[in-house]
Design a protein around this motif. Structure first.
Motif, PDB file in Angstrom:
ATOM      1  N   GLY A 171       0.818  -1.216   0.000  1.00 51.65           N
ATOM      2  CA  GLY A 171       0.000   0.000   0.000  1.00 51.65           C
ATOM      3  C   GLY A 171       0.849   1.263   0.000  1.00 51.65           C
ATOM      4  O   GLY A 171       0.515   2.252  -0.666  1.00 51.65           O
ATOM      5  N   GLU A 172       1.940   1.234   0.733  1.00 48.84           N
ATOM      6  CA  GLU A 172       2.831   2.390   0.800  1.00 48.84           C
ATOM      7  C   GLU A 172       3.547   2.597  -0.533  1.00 48.84           C
ATOM      8  O   GLU A 172       3.806   3.733  -0.930  1.00 48.84           O
ATOM      9  CB  GLU A 172       3.845   2.185   1.923  1.00 48.84           C
ATOM     10  CG  GLU A 172       4.713   3.383   2.206  1.00 48.84           C
ATOM     11  CD  GLU A 172       5.711   3.104   3.321  1.00 48.84           C
ATOM     12  OE1 GLU A 172       6.516   4.015   3.592  1.00 48.84           O
ATOM     13  OE2 GLU A 172       5.700   2.011   3.914  1.00 48.84           O
TER      14      GLU A 172
ATOM     15  N   SER B  92       2.358   2.103  -3.562  1.00 52.06           N
ATOM     16  CA  SER B  92       1.470   2.814  -4.479  1.00 52.06           C
ATOM     17  C   SER B  92       1.459   4.311  -4.194  1.00 52.06           C
ATOM     18  O   SER B  92       1.562   5.126  -5.108  1.00 52.06           O
ATOM     19  CB  SER B  92       0.040   2.264  -4.364  1.00 52.06           C
ATOM     20  OG  SER B  92       0.006   0.918  -4.736  1.00 52.06           O
ATOM     21  N   ALA B  93       1.350   4.680  -2.912  1.00 53.55           N
ATOM     22  CA  ALA B  93       1.310   6.095  -2.542  1.00 53.55           C
ATOM     23  C   ALA B  93       2.635   6.791  -2.868  1.00 53.55           C
ATOM     24  O   ALA B  93       2.637   7.919  -3.385  1.00 53.55           O
ATOM     25  CB  ALA B  93       0.995   6.232  -1.057  1.00 53.55           C
ATOM     26  N   ARG B  94       3.751   6.138  -2.591  1.00 53.31           N
ATOM     27  CA  ARG B  94       5.063   6.745  -2.865  1.00 53.31           C
ATOM     28  C   ARG B  94       5.296   6.902  -4.368  1.00 53.31           C
ATOM     29  O   ARG B  94       5.846   7.905  -4.813  1.00 53.31           O
ATOM     30  CB  ARG B  94       6.188   5.895  -2.257  1.00 53.31           C
ATOM     31  CG  ARG B  94       6.176   5.766  -0.747  1.00 53.31           C
ATOM     32  CD  ARG B  94       6.932   6.860  -0.022  1.00 53.31           C
ATOM     33  NE  ARG B  94       8.308   7.023  -0.402  1.00 53.31           N
ATOM     34  CZ  ARG B  94       9.339   6.417   0.155  1.00 53.31           C
ATOM     35  NH1 ARG B  94       9.160   5.540   1.124  1.00 53.31           N
ATOM     36  NH2 ARG B  94      10.562   6.665  -0.252  1.00 53.31           N
TER      37      ARG B  94
ATOM     38  N   GLU C  16       2.935   7.269  -6.658  1.00 59.15           N
ATOM     39  CA  GLU C  16       2.067   8.366  -7.111  1.00 59.15           C
ATOM     40  C   GLU C  16       2.686   9.719  -6.788  1.00 59.15           C
ATOM     41  O   GLU C  16       2.617  10.657  -7.585  1.00 59.15           O
ATOM     42  CB  GLU C  16       0.683   8.243  -6.472  1.00 59.15           C
ATOM     43  CG  GLU C  16      -0.148   7.124  -7.053  1.00 59.15           C
ATOM     44  CD  GLU C  16      -1.469   6.920  -6.328  1.00 59.15           C
ATOM     45  OE1 GLU C  16      -1.752   7.655  -5.346  1.00 59.15           O
ATOM     46  OE2 GLU C  16      -2.221   6.024  -6.736  1.00 59.15           O
ATOM     47  N   GLN C  17       3.311   9.829  -5.619  1.00 57.78           N
ATOM     48  CA  GLN C  17       3.981  11.071  -5.232  1.00 57.78           C
ATOM     49  C   GLN C  17       5.149  11.364  -6.178  1.00 57.78           C
ATOM     50  O   GLN C  17       5.324  12.493  -6.634  1.00 57.78           O
ATOM     51  CB  GLN C  17       4.479  10.963  -3.790  1.00 57.78           C
ATOM     52  CG  GLN C  17       5.253  12.167  -3.320  1.00 57.78           C
ATOM     53  CD  GLN C  17       5.868  11.938  -1.944  1.00 57.78           C
ATOM     54  OE1 GLN C  17       5.761  10.862  -1.377  1.00 57.78           O
ATOM     55  NE2 GLN C  17       6.511  12.965  -1.433  1.00 57.78           N
TER      56      GLN C  17
ATOM     57  N   GLU D  72       2.213  -1.459 -10.958  1.00 58.96           N
ATOM     58  CA  GLU D  72       2.047  -0.226 -10.171  1.00 58.96           C
ATOM     59  C   GLU D  72       2.773   0.937 -10.831  1.00 58.96           C
ATOM     60  O   GLU D  72       2.266   2.056 -10.868  1.00 58.96           O
ATOM     61  CB  GLU D  72       2.559  -0.420  -8.743  1.00 58.96           C
ATOM     62  CG  GLU D  72       1.625  -1.154  -7.838  1.00 58.96           C
ATOM     63  CD  GLU D  72       0.300  -0.426  -7.640  1.00 58.96           C
ATOM     64  OE1 GLU D  72       0.305   0.807  -7.447  1.00 58.96           O
ATOM     65  OE2 GLU D  72      -0.730  -1.099  -7.709  1.00 58.96           O
TER      66      GLU D  72
END
Length: 158
Positions: free
Chosen positions: A90-91, A93-95, A97-98, A130
């Protein structure tokens, strides 16, 4: 007479002084240099990568790089590392995207993806999916250099 003989004895001792040593002793210098050489030889391979990954072999040529690439590694247990920091699914994906939001569209940063030979194809494809989902499509798969194959007509077989 005793005085004269005593005076000459003094002069003899004074004239027999040791001359100053004009040579430099380099043995301690060489010892220190050899110790430093050993230290650098041991630590240099450890600085190459923070995550131990056994890369597959390939005969592809290396790419030229302009900007500092983003390093994503997957170790033999399937743990994903982003620039040597472990991240969860999960982390990740967020990283990603950032990172995709911060990059220049005209000059995208290169993604270096390293996967251990022991991981499954699906684990590598999950990370690549991803990367594609967030728009980071400039991905390089890192490998080690393969030994040149021996052909039938080569002189090595004879």
């Amino acid at each position: 007479m005793n005085l004269n003989s005593g005076g000459s004895a003094r002069r003899g001792r004074r004239g027999a002084r040791r001359a100053p040593m004009a040579e430099i002793n380099v043995t301690p210098f060489v010892d220190v240099m050899l110790v430093l050489l050993i230290i650098f030889m041991v630590t240099a391979p450890l600085l190459v990568s923070g995550v131990p990954v056994e890369l597959p072999e390939s005969s592809a040529k290396p790419l030229d790089q302009k900007a500092e690439p983003i390093d994503i590694s997957i170790d033999k247990e399937g743990q994903v590392f982003l620039d040597s920091e472990p991240v969860s699914d999960g982390e990740l994906s967020a990283r990603l995207e950032q990172i995709a939001g911060e990059q220049d569209p005209d000059n995208p940063r290169q993604i270096m993806l390293r996967g251990d030979t022991a991981i499954s194809y699906g684990e590598m494809m999950k990370v690549m999916g991803e990367l594609n989902r967030v728009g980071l499509n400039s991905v390089s798969l890192l490998t080690t250099a393969a030994a040149a194959p021996v052909t039938e007509g080569s002189s090595e077989e004879q």
